[in-house]
Design an enzyme around this catalytic site. Structure first.
Site, PDB file in Angstrom:
ATOM      1  N   LYS A  14      52.119  38.528  18.721  1.00 20.49           N
ATOM      2  CA  LYS A  14      53.500  38.588  19.342  1.00 20.49           C
ATOM      3  C   LYS A  14      54.626  37.828  18.953  1.00 20.49           C
ATOM      4  O   LYS A  14      54.224  36.579  18.634  1.00 20.49           O
ATOM      5  CB  LYS A  14      53.237  38.682  20.797  1.00 20.49           C
ATOM      6  CG  LYS A  14      52.719  37.172  21.495  1.00 20.49           C
ATOM      7  CD  LYS A  14      54.052  36.495  22.089  1.00 20.49           C
ATOM      8  CE  LYS A  14      53.729  35.214  22.440  1.00 20.49           C
ATOM      9  NZ  LYS A  14      54.241  34.204  21.653  1.00 20.49           N
ATOM     10  N   PRO A 102      48.451  33.802  11.573  1.00 23.22           N
ATOM     11  CA  PRO A 102      48.600  31.935  11.191  1.00 23.22           C
ATOM     12  C   PRO A 102      48.319  31.227  12.768  1.00 23.22           C
ATOM     13  O   PRO A 102      48.816  31.793  13.820  1.00 23.22           O
ATOM     14  CB  PRO A 102      49.974  31.654  10.557  1.00 23.22           C
ATOM     15  CG  PRO A 102      50.742  33.048  11.067  1.00 23.22           C
ATOM     16  CD  PRO A 102      49.933  34.126  11.079  1.00 23.22           C
ATOM     17  N   VAL A 103      47.663  30.122  12.695  1.00 20.98           N
ATOM     18  CA  VAL A 103      47.235  29.403  13.528  1.00 20.98           C
ATOM     19  C   VAL A 103      48.156  28.450  14.102  1.00 20.98           C
ATOM     20  O   VAL A 103      49.094  27.872  13.162  1.00 20.98           O
ATOM     21  CB  VAL A 103      46.099  28.530  13.349  1.00 20.98           C
ATOM     22  CG1 VAL A 103      45.355  27.812  14.634  1.00 20.98           C
ATOM     23  CG2 VAL A 103      44.915  29.722  12.927  1.00 20.98           C
ATOM     24  N   ALA A 105      51.242  28.807  15.661  1.00 18.56           N
ATOM     25  CA  ALA A 105      52.332  29.312  15.070  1.00 18.56           C
ATOM     26  C   ALA A 105      53.565  29.739  15.989  1.00 18.56           C
ATOM     27  O   ALA A 105      54.724  29.983  15.603  1.00 18.56           O
ATOM     28  CB  ALA A 105      52.092  30.598  14.131  1.00 18.56           C
ATOM     29  N   GLY A 106      53.046  29.857  17.120  1.00 16.86           N
ATOM     30  CA  GLY A 106      53.993  30.668  18.207  1.00 16.86           C
ATOM     31  C   GLY A 106      53.828  32.015  17.967  1.00 16.86           C
ATOM     32  O   GLY A 106      54.839  32.562  18.550  1.00 16.86           O
ATOM     33  N   LEU A 107      52.807  32.455  17.565  1.00 14.24           N
ATOM     34  CA  LEU A 107      52.582  34.004  17.756  1.00 14.24           C
ATOM     35  C   LEU A 107      51.640  34.453  18.265  1.00 14.24           C
ATOM     36  O   LEU A 107      51.039  35.579  18.467  1.00 14.24           O
ATOM     37  CB  LEU A 107      52.248  34.422  15.970  1.00 14.24           C
ATOM     38  CG  LEU A 107      53.506  34.006  14.987  1.00 14.24           C
ATOM     39  CD1 LEU A 107      53.257  34.398  13.607  1.00 14.24           C
ATOM     40  CD2 LEU A 107      54.836  34.978  15.441  1.00 14.24           C
ATOM     41  N   GLY A 109      48.345  33.986  18.422  1.00 13.71           N
ATOM     42  CA  GLY A 109      47.334  34.494  17.647  1.00 13.71           C
ATOM     43  C   GLY A 109      45.856  34.210  18.719  1.00 13.71           C
ATOM     44  O   GLY A 109      44.970  35.048  18.817  1.00 13.71           O
ATOM     45  N   GLY A 110      45.544  33.228  19.216  1.00 16.49           N
ATOM     46  CA  GLY A 110      44.523  32.827  19.819  1.00 16.49           C
ATOM     47  C   GLY A 110      44.475  33.598  21.165  1.00 16.49           C
ATOM     48  O   GLY A 110      43.302  34.255  21.537  1.00 16.49           O
ATOM     49  N   SER A 111      45.677  33.835  21.890  1.00 14.35           N
ATOM     50  CA  SER A 111      45.787  34.761  23.015  1.00 14.35           C
ATOM     51  C   SER A 111      45.563  36.045  22.633  1.00 14.35           C
ATOM     52  O   SER A 111      44.770  36.781  23.597  1.00 14.35           O
ATOM     53  CB  SER A 111      47.080  34.682  23.492  1.00 14.35           C
ATOM     54  OG  SER A 111      47.484  33.222  23.952  1.00 14.35           O
ATOM     55  N   ASP A 144      49.579  33.158  27.622  1.00 18.10           N
ATOM     56  CA  ASP A 144      50.049  34.180  26.800  1.00 18.10           C
ATOM     57  C   ASP A 144      49.216  35.371  26.899  1.00 18.10           C
ATOM     58  O   ASP A 144      49.326  36.223  26.104  1.00 18.10           O
ATOM     59  CB  ASP A 144      50.349  33.682  25.546  1.00 18.10           C
ATOM     60  CG  ASP A 144      51.611  33.222  25.308  1.00 18.10           C
ATOM     61  OD1 ASP A 144      52.636  33.471  26.275  1.00 18.10           O
ATOM     62  OD2 ASP A 144      52.053  32.536  24.427  1.00 18.10           O
TER      63      ASP A 144
END
Ligand code: C5P
Length: 292
Positions: A14, A102-103, A105-107, A109-111, A144
């Site tokens: 996201k 990417p980890v 990153a503010g994207l 990913g983990g969420s 998130d």
């Protein structure tokens, strides 16, 4: 156990088109107002019932090496959390996570991985469980996770869990560029507590532009209150912004608590030119599109 089959999940990144931090709350979290958009940059997961008495996580893909394969990994935390909340702690899974987002990153990913695990296990074990219940479990995993679970274009308020579906970002080409600097979310919020804001996003105007289906107008209202203090620390973000704008971006903004910068283009060739230029210096540069 033998009647359970392997299941797959798709986790999508996201981006934040706007992010405002309103105030610090009594519980230590911050009250947020943000507009998020799902994009077509994905991790894939497969979950296989395991005969052993332990969960196992196998990480593959270009970003896999950057992550721990233990309980600090949100995908594995989500497996445990779902089974505990569903009263199925007798089950064990082997999770394979092909990590492309990417980890740190503010994207999200983990969420996104955690949200995909919740969805996959619901489909496999408890197909009747309503989304509302899963959204509660999602928030227990991280602020998130609910927005990644719901996906699309959202206004997210509160800690990030009060979600309102919005008109989608009109079709466009998005370049994401993550420089090799790391910013922890907790650190970014602490930095913000010491910062006096000069500007804030005009979220109502951005919503109106989305409702009118105007990409150009929406892009004018992209703004993230984290961007200025994080750029102050990491000047490389200003250089990336300059390069993205040089290729005729309609709007540029940092995503989440950073450090990924994103730009929106109406024209595929401009987006490709920005991607090609940044990719020379930054391996973690991506070209993608918004998704519902
Ligand atoms: O909820 P999550 O574990 O993802 O949040 C990580 C950290 O980010 C929190 O410990 C907190 O410091 C900060 N945070 C916050 N306000 C929010 C979301 C996150 O202060 N709404």
């Amino acid at each position: 156990m033998s009647d359970l089959t392997e299941t797959e999940g798709l986790a999508r990144a996201k981006i934040n088109l706007a992010l405002d931090v309103l105030h610090r709350r009594e519980d230590g979290y911050h009250e947020l107002s943000m507009i998020t958009q799902t994009v077509g940059l994905r991790d894939t997961l497969s979950l296989r019932p395991s005969e052993g008495r332990k969960h196992r996580l196998i990480l593959t893909g270009p970003s896999g090496a950057a992550l721990p394969a233990d309980d600090r990994n949100l995908a594995l935390a989500a497996v445990r959390h779902f089974l505990r909340r569903a009263g199925r702690e007798d089950l064990f899974f082997e999770v394979t996570l092909d990590k492309r987002i990417p980890v740190c990153a503010g994207l999200g990913g983990g969420s996104a991985d955690a949200a995909a695990v919740l969805r996959a296990l619901r489909d496999l074990l408890e197909p009747e469980l309503p989304d509302e219940t899963l959204l509660e479990w999602a928030l227990e995993l991280g602020s998130d996770v609910p927005c990644c679970f719901k996906g699309g274009t959202l206004l997210a308020q509160g800690r990030g869990e009060r979600l309102t579906a919005l008109a989608p970002l009109p079709p466009c080409h998005i370049v994401l560029c993550k420089p090799p600097v790391s910013v922890s979310t907790g650190e970014a919020f602490a930095l913000l507590d010491r910062t006096k804001f000069r500007c804030r996003p005009d979220i109502p105007r951005l919503r109106e532009a989305l409702a009118r289906g105007s990409l150009r107008e929406a892009a004018r209202y992209f703004y993230n209150v984290f961007e200025e203090p994080i750029t102050h620390r990491h000047r490389i973000l200003a250089d990336i912004r300059g390069e993205l704008l040089h290729h005729q971006a309609l709007g540029v903004v940092m995503s989440g608590s950073g450090p990924t910068m994103l730009a929106v283009y109406a024209d595929a060739e401009n987006a490709k030119a920005a991607y090609d230029a940044l990719r020379l210096d930054f391996a973690e540069t991506y070209l993608c599109e918004p998704e519902s």
